[in-house]
Design a protein around this motif. Structure first.
Motif, PDB file in Angstrom:
ATOM      1  N   ASN A  62     -17.198  -2.955   5.648  1.00 26.53           N
ATOM      2  CA  ASN A  62     -18.605  -3.021   6.031  1.00 26.53           C
ATOM      3  C   ASN A  62     -19.437  -3.281   4.783  1.00 26.53           C
ATOM      4  O   ASN A  62     -19.647  -2.376   3.972  1.00 26.53           O
ATOM      5  CB  ASN A  62     -18.992  -1.699   6.699  1.00 26.53           C
ATOM      6  N   GLY A  63     -19.919  -4.476   4.634  1.00 28.38           N
ATOM      7  CA  GLY A  63     -20.701  -4.868   3.463  1.00 28.38           C
ATOM      8  C   GLY A  63     -22.062  -4.203   3.378  1.00 28.38           C
ATOM      9  O   GLY A  63     -22.738  -4.304   2.360  1.00 28.38           O
ATOM     10  N   HIS A  64     -22.476  -3.527   4.436  1.00 29.88           N
ATOM     11  CA  HIS A  64     -23.781  -2.860   4.476  1.00 29.88           C
ATOM     12  C   HIS A  64     -23.639  -1.345   4.448  1.00 29.88           C
ATOM     13  O   HIS A  64     -24.567  -0.621   4.811  1.00 29.88           O
ATOM     14  CB  HIS A  64     -24.553  -3.289   5.722  1.00 29.88           C
ATOM     15  N   PHE A  65     -22.482  -0.866   4.021  1.00 25.83           N
ATOM     16  CA  PHE A  65     -22.200   0.571   4.066  1.00 25.83           C
ATOM     17  C   PHE A  65     -23.258   1.397   3.325  1.00 25.83           C
ATOM     18  O   PHE A  65     -23.817   2.352   3.881  1.00 25.83           O
ATOM     19  CB  PHE A  65     -20.798   0.854   3.512  1.00 25.83           C
ATOM     20  N   ALA A  66     -23.558   1.048   2.085  1.00 26.32           N
ATOM     21  CA  ALA A  66     -24.539   1.810   1.295  1.00 26.32           C
ATOM     22  C   ALA A  66     -25.923   1.759   1.942  1.00 26.32           C
ATOM     23  O   ALA A  66     -26.635   2.765   1.987  1.00 26.32           O
ATOM     24  CB  ALA A  66     -24.593   1.286  -0.139  1.00 26.32           C
ATOM     25  N   GLU A  67     -26.286   0.614   2.465  1.00 19.80           N
ATOM     26  CA  GLU A  67     -27.578   0.473   3.151  1.00 19.80           C
ATOM     27  C   GLU A  67     -27.632   1.391   4.375  1.00 19.80           C
ATOM     28  O   GLU A  67     -28.644   2.042   4.630  1.00 19.80           O
ATOM     29  CB  GLU A  67     -27.762  -0.988   3.561  1.00 19.80           C
ATOM     30  N   HIS A  68     -26.523   1.464   5.110  1.00 20.22           N
ATOM     31  CA  HIS A  68     -26.466   2.343   6.279  1.00 20.22           C
ATOM     32  C   HIS A  68     -26.565   3.812   5.872  1.00 20.22           C
ATOM     33  O   HIS A  68     -27.176   4.616   6.585  1.00 20.22           O
ATOM     34  CB  HIS A  68     -25.190   2.090   7.076  1.00 20.22           C
ATOM     35  N   LEU A  69     -25.971   4.180   4.740  1.00 17.51           N
ATOM     36  CA  LEU A  69     -26.115   5.547   4.234  1.00 17.51           C
ATOM     37  C   LEU A  69     -27.585   5.867   3.982  1.00 17.51           C
ATOM     38  O   LEU A  69     -28.086   6.922   4.396  1.00 17.51           O
ATOM     39  CB  LEU A  69     -25.314   5.742   2.937  1.00 17.51           C
ATOM     40  N   GLY A  73     -30.509   8.591   5.885  1.00 19.08           N
ATOM     41  CA  GLY A  73     -31.162   9.668   5.162  1.00 19.08           C
ATOM     42  C   GLY A  73     -30.331  10.276   4.043  1.00 19.08           C
ATOM     43  O   GLY A  73     -30.729  11.277   3.443  1.00 19.08           O
ATOM     44  N   VAL A  74     -29.187   9.692   3.749  1.00 17.84           N
ATOM     45  CA  VAL A  74     -28.354  10.180   2.655  1.00 17.84           C
ATOM     46  C   VAL A  74     -29.011   9.760   1.342  1.00 17.84           C
ATOM     47  O   VAL A  74     -29.464   8.626   1.196  1.00 17.84           O
ATOM     48  CB  VAL A  74     -26.918   9.613   2.758  1.00 17.84           C
ATOM     49  N   THR A  75     -29.085  10.692   0.399  1.00 16.20           N
ATOM     50  CA  THR A  75     -29.704  10.410  -0.901  1.00 16.20           C
ATOM     51  C   THR A  75     -28.709  10.706  -2.020  1.00 16.20           C
ATOM     52  O   THR A  75     -27.639  11.274  -1.783  1.00 16.20           O
ATOM     53  CB  THR A  75     -30.959  11.278  -1.130  1.00 16.20           C
ATOM     54  N   ALA A  76     -29.106  10.366  -3.232  1.00 15.29           N
ATOM     55  CA  ALA A  76     -28.257  10.636  -4.399  1.00 15.29           C
ATOM     56  C   ALA A  76     -28.054  12.135  -4.607  1.00 15.29           C
ATOM     57  O   ALA A  76     -27.084  12.548  -5.232  1.00 15.29           O
ATOM     58  CB  ALA A  76     -28.869  10.004  -5.651  1.00 15.29           C
ATOM     59  N   ASP A  77     -28.944  12.954  -4.063  1.00 19.16           N
ATOM     60  CA  ASP A  77     -28.818  14.405  -4.188  1.00 19.16           C
ATOM     61  C   ASP A  77     -27.914  15.020  -3.124  1.00 19.16           C
ATOM     62  O   ASP A  77     -27.533  16.184  -3.240  1.00 19.16           O
ATOM     63  CB  ASP A  77     -30.198  15.063  -4.094  1.00 19.16           C
ATOM     64  N   SER A  78     -27.595  14.259  -2.088  1.00 18.85           N
ATOM     65  CA  SER A  78     -26.781  14.788  -0.989  1.00 18.85           C
ATOM     66  C   SER A  78     -25.330  14.972  -1.422  1.00 18.85           C
ATOM     67  O   SER A  78     -24.765  14.117  -2.108  1.00 18.85           O
ATOM     68  CB  SER A  78     -26.801  13.821   0.203  1.00 18.85           C
ATOM     69  N   HIS A  79     -24.746  16.089  -1.010  1.00 22.79           N
ATOM     70  CA  HIS A  79     -23.302  16.271  -1.128  1.00 22.79           C
ATOM     71  C   HIS A  79     -22.717  15.643   0.133  1.00 22.79           C
ATOM     72  O   HIS A  79     -22.989  16.132   1.241  1.00 22.79           O
ATOM     73  CB  HIS A  79     -22.933  17.756  -1.208  1.00 22.79           C
ATOM     74  N   VAL A  80     -21.961  14.558  -0.036  1.00 16.20           N
ATOM     75  CA  VAL A  80     -21.504  13.789   1.115  1.00 16.20           C
ATOM     76  C   VAL A  80     -19.989  13.909   1.257  1.00 16.20           C
ATOM     77  O   VAL A  80     -19.242  13.606   0.325  1.00 16.20           O
ATOM     78  CB  VAL A  80     -21.912  12.307   0.995  1.00 16.20           C
ATOM     79  N   TYR A  81     -19.577  14.356   2.422  1.00 15.61           N
ATOM     80  CA  TYR A  81     -18.165  14.536   2.757  1.00 15.61           C
ATOM     81  C   TYR A  81     -17.772  13.386   3.671  1.00 15.61           C
ATOM     82  O   TYR A  81     -18.326  13.231   4.759  1.00 15.61           O
ATOM     83  CB  TYR A  81     -17.944  15.903   3.422  1.00 15.61           C
ATOM     84  N   TYR A  82     -16.832  12.557   3.202  1.00 16.52           N
ATOM     85  CA  TYR A  82     -16.395  11.378   3.947  1.00 16.52           C
ATOM     86  C   TYR A  82     -15.111  11.705   4.696  1.00 16.52           C
ATOM     87  O   TYR A  82     -14.184  12.296   4.136  1.00 16.52           O
ATOM     88  CB  TYR A  82     -16.180  10.196   2.998  1.00 16.52           C
ATOM     89  N   ALA A  96     -16.836   3.715  -3.096  1.00 13.15           N
ATOM     90  CA  ALA A  96     -17.865   2.677  -2.994  1.00 13.15           C
ATOM     91  C   ALA A  96     -19.258   3.304  -2.993  1.00 13.15           C
ATOM     92  O   ALA A  96     -20.189   2.769  -3.601  1.00 13.15           O
ATOM     93  CB  ALA A  96     -17.649   1.843  -1.729  1.00 13.15           C
ATOM     94  N   ALA A  97     -19.398   4.440  -2.321  1.00 14.04           N
ATOM     95  CA  ALA A  97     -20.693   5.126  -2.286  1.00 14.04           C
ATOM     96  C   ALA A  97     -21.092   5.587  -3.686  1.00 14.04           C
ATOM     97  O   ALA A  97     -22.254   5.442  -4.084  1.00 14.04           O
ATOM     98  CB  ALA A  97     -20.634   6.299  -1.317  1.00 14.04           C
ATOM     99  N   GLN A  98     -20.134   6.128  -4.439  1.00 18.70           N
ATOM    100  CA  GLN A  98     -20.439   6.530  -5.815  1.00 18.70           C
ATOM    101  C   GLN A  98     -20.932   5.334  -6.619  1.00 18.70           C
ATOM    102  O   GLN A  98     -21.930   5.437  -7.329  1.00 18.70           O
ATOM    103  CB  GLN A  98     -19.207   7.136  -6.483  1.00 18.70           C
ATOM    104  N   ALA A  99     -20.262   4.209  -6.475  1.00 18.56           N
ATOM    105  CA  ALA A  99     -20.648   3.004  -7.206  1.00 18.56           C
ATOM    106  C   ALA A  99     -22.029   2.508  -6.790  1.00 18.56           C
ATOM    107  O   ALA A  99     -22.727   1.865  -7.570  1.00 18.56           O
ATOM    108  CB  ALA A  99     -19.608   1.904  -7.007  1.00 18.56           C
ATOM    109  N   ALA A 100     -22.448   2.844  -5.553  1.00 17.34           N
ATOM    110  CA  ALA A 100     -23.739   2.397  -5.025  1.00 17.34           C
ATOM    111  C   ALA A 100     -24.861   3.417  -5.256  1.00 17.34           C
ATOM    112  O   ALA A 100     -25.966   3.238  -4.746  1.00 17.34           O
ATOM    113  CB  ALA A 100     -23.605   2.105  -3.536  1.00 17.34           C
TER     114      ALA A 100
END
Length: 138
Positions: A62-69, A73-82, A96-100
């Motif tokens: 999904n080339g739009h994954f970071a945009e969808h995050l 409402g996911v932010t750089a401060d969010s602890h995100v469990y994939y 990929a999310a870390q890189a974005a």
């Protein structure tokens, strides 16, 4: 943080319960959500964020994954469990999310269903379902 650490399903649940900024992102496909089920976070007052890492049926990333995050409402401060089926796609999504720009990424070890058991079935050995964490059919 460098790398995406594996976190057990039970520890992921505890983090989601304790941290109001923690988010669970299920990166499986629509087909998996519809036919296998999804985590149920309603008792925590949260909803799982459903964003496919790979798009069914071609399974292209999904080339739009970071945009969808961001839209979820996911932010750089969010602890995100994939979370994925067994932990591989979710690891790639977390990297990929870390890189974005989403540095606090965690991989739910063994995913929703975990590995196959001696009878070839998933959901019994390890993972979200095998840990008896809340889930529901979609």
């Amino acid at each position: 943080m460098s790398g995406v650490p594996d976190v057990s399903p039970a520890d992921s649940w505890a983090a989601l319960e304790a941290d109001p900024n923690a988010v669970l992102v299920d990166v499986r496909t629509d087909a998996e959500w519809n036919f296998v089920g999804v985590p149920d976070l309603s008792s925590l007052g949260k909803q799982v964020v459903l964003i496919p890492w790979q798009v069914f049926p071609t399974m292209q990333v999904n080339g739009h994954f970071a945009e969808h995050l961001r839209k979820a409402g996911v932010t750089a401060d969010s602890h995100v469990y994939y979370l994925c089926r067994s932990g591989a796609r979710s690891l790639a999504a977390g990297q990929a999310a870390q890189a974005a720009g989403f540095p606090q990424a965690f991989n739910v070890a063994d995913g929703f269903e975990g590995p196959v058991d001696h009878e070839g079935h998933r959901g019994r050995v390890a993972g979200w379902k095998a840990n008896n964490l809340p889930w529901r059919q979609r």
